[in-house]
Design a protein around this motif. Structure first.
Motif, PDB file in Angstrom:
ATOM      1  N   GLN A 178     -29.377  42.542  49.232  1.00 33.40           N
ATOM      2  CA  GLN A 178     -29.643  41.289  49.936  1.00 33.40           C
ATOM      3  C   GLN A 178     -30.803  41.448  50.915  1.00 33.40           C
ATOM      4  OE1 GLN A 178     -25.962  40.072  51.753  1.00 33.40           O
ATOM      5  NE2 GLN A 178     -25.165  39.222  49.848  1.00 33.40           N
ATOM      6  N   GLU A 218     -30.756  36.263  38.143  1.00 29.83           N
ATOM      7  CA  GLU A 218     -31.063  36.423  39.568  1.00 29.83           C
ATOM      8  C   GLU A 218     -32.453  37.023  39.774  1.00 29.83           C
ATOM      9  OE1 GLU A 218     -27.549  38.695  40.451  1.00 29.83           O
ATOM     10  OE2 GLU A 218     -26.699  37.043  41.598  1.00 29.83           O
ATOM     11  N   GLU A 244     -27.676  31.803  60.696  1.00 32.74           N
ATOM     12  CA  GLU A 244     -27.424  33.077  60.010  1.00 32.74           C
ATOM     13  C   GLU A 244     -28.612  33.471  59.137  1.00 32.74           C
ATOM     14  OE1 GLU A 244     -22.564  32.797  59.450  1.00 32.74           O
ATOM     15  OE2 GLU A 244     -23.876  31.785  58.011  1.00 32.74           O
ATOM     16  N   ALA A 245     -29.208  32.477  58.476  1.00 29.03           N
ATOM     17  CA  ALA A 245     -30.369  32.758  57.628  1.00 29.03           C
ATOM     18  C   ALA A 245     -31.551  33.249  58.462  1.00 29.03           C
ATOM     19  CB  ALA A 245     -30.764  31.509  56.833  1.00 29.03           C
ATOM     20  N   ALA A 271     -30.491  31.160  52.920  1.00 31.86           N
ATOM     21  CA  ALA A 271     -29.319  30.314  53.149  1.00 31.86           C
ATOM     22  C   ALA A 271     -28.655  29.929  51.827  1.00 31.86           C
ATOM     23  CB  ALA A 271     -29.716  29.065  53.928  1.00 31.86           C
ATOM     24  N   GLN A 272     -29.448  29.494  50.864  1.00 29.03           N
ATOM     25  CA  GLN A 272     -28.899  29.080  49.574  1.00 29.03           C
ATOM     26  C   GLN A 272     -28.344  30.265  48.789  1.00 29.03           C
ATOM     27  OE1 GLN A 272     -32.203  27.065  47.769  1.00 29.03           O
ATOM     28  NE2 GLN A 272     -31.908  25.204  48.965  1.00 29.03           N
ATOM     29  N   ARG A 273     -29.100  31.343  48.756  1.00 31.81           N
ATOM     30  CA  ARG A 273     -28.731  32.500  47.937  1.00 31.81           C
ATOM     31  C   ARG A 273     -27.484  33.197  48.452  1.00 31.81           C
ATOM     32  NH1 ARG A 273     -32.477  35.532  44.547  1.00 31.81           N
ATOM     33  NH2 ARG A 273     -31.137  36.804  43.261  1.00 31.81           N
ATOM     34  N   PHE A 274     -27.315  33.248  49.775  1.00 25.95           N
ATOM     35  CA  PHE A 274     -26.218  34.020  50.345  1.00 25.95           C
ATOM     36  C   PHE A 274     -25.219  33.169  51.123  1.00 25.95           C
ATOM     37  CE2 PHE A 274     -29.943  36.919  50.114  1.00 25.95           C
ATOM     38  CZ  PHE A 274     -29.504  37.632  49.010  1.00 25.95           C
ATOM     39  N   ASP A 275     -25.283  31.838  50.906  1.00 25.41           N
ATOM     40  CA  ASP A 275     -24.358  30.895  51.524  1.00 25.41           C
ATOM     41  C   ASP A 275     -24.301  31.065  53.044  1.00 25.41           C
ATOM     42  OD1 ASP A 275     -22.588  28.748  51.438  1.00 25.41           O
ATOM     43  OD2 ASP A 275     -20.838  30.062  51.306  1.00 25.41           O
ATOM     44  N   LEU A 276     -25.471  30.976  53.667  1.00 23.82           N
ATOM     45  CA  LEU A 276     -25.597  31.138  55.116  1.00 23.82           C
ATOM     46  C   LEU A 276     -25.954  29.814  55.769  1.00 23.82           C
ATOM     47  CD1 LEU A 276     -27.842  34.350  55.117  1.00 23.82           C
ATOM     48  CD2 LEU A 276     -25.350  34.252  55.358  1.00 23.82           C
ATOM     49  N   ASN A 277     -25.556  29.646  57.014  1.00 25.16           N
ATOM     50  CA  ASN A 277     -26.014  28.481  57.754  1.00 25.16           C
ATOM     51  C   ASN A 277     -27.421  28.787  58.269  1.00 25.16           C
ATOM     52  OD1 ASN A 277     -25.960  29.688  60.433  1.00 25.16           O
ATOM     53  ND2 ASN A 277     -23.733  29.396  60.463  1.00 25.16           N
ATOM     54  N   GLN A 310     -34.642  29.036  53.852  1.00 22.27           N
ATOM     55  CA  GLN A 310     -33.936  28.205  52.877  1.00 22.27           C
ATOM     56  C   GLN A 310     -33.405  29.042  51.711  1.00 22.27           C
ATOM     57  OE1 GLN A 310     -36.740  25.183  51.687  1.00 22.27           O
ATOM     58  NE2 GLN A 310     -36.615  24.110  53.648  1.00 22.27           N
TER      59      GLN A 310
END
Length: 146
Positions: free
Chosen positions: A25, A97, A64-65, A55-61, A52
């Protein structure tokens, strides 16, 4: 009084965050940062895309991103070898991926609206390490350009 101010400023300590683990990651995030910096400057638009993608790839707000990106910036600065960084993710992610990663890298590169030779060379190096064919890589590049 001026001497007192200078002595206070001299006592300011900088806070250093530890280097993040070079996992898949963070290596991917570091590659996104490296792509943004390939033309010797990183722009706000590129930072937005990186955040972005993370956030999308690792489900972060968003916060957090941004924190992850900051860690990835530090990792990118400490890992000079792009092939080594790419190798970390090569065996850890699926072919789909890998393509999504290359698409994200092209999106970062195109965020400033200007294509630079250094960016092109970097992304072709990454696509080779990831094992993405030149033809498929070109398709992903064209799609990212929009």
């Amino acid at each position: 009084m001026f001497e007192n101010l200078l002595s206070l400023l001299g006592q300011v300590k900088t806070y250093q965050t530890p280097l993040p683990e070079a996992d898949a990651q963070h290596a991917m995030g570091a590659l996104l940062v490296r792509a943004a910096k390939a033309d010797q400057k990183i722009l706000f638009e590129e930072i937005q895309i990186i955040d972005q993608v993370l956030a999308q790839r690792f489900d972060l707000n968003p916060i957090e991103a941004a924190k992850m990106r900051a860690s990835c910036e530090k990792l990118e600065a400490e890992m000079p070898d792009t092939v080594e960084m790419t190798g970390i993710i090569k065996d850890a992610i699926s072919a789909t991926e890998k393509e999504a990663t290359l698409s994200a890298l092209w999106a970062v590169v195109y965020a400033d609206g200007i294509k630079h030779v250094e960016e092109d060379e970097l992304l072709h190096q990454i696509e080779a390490v990831l094992g993405i064919s030149s033809k498929r890589a070109k398709e992903l590049q064209i799609a990212a350009r929009g």
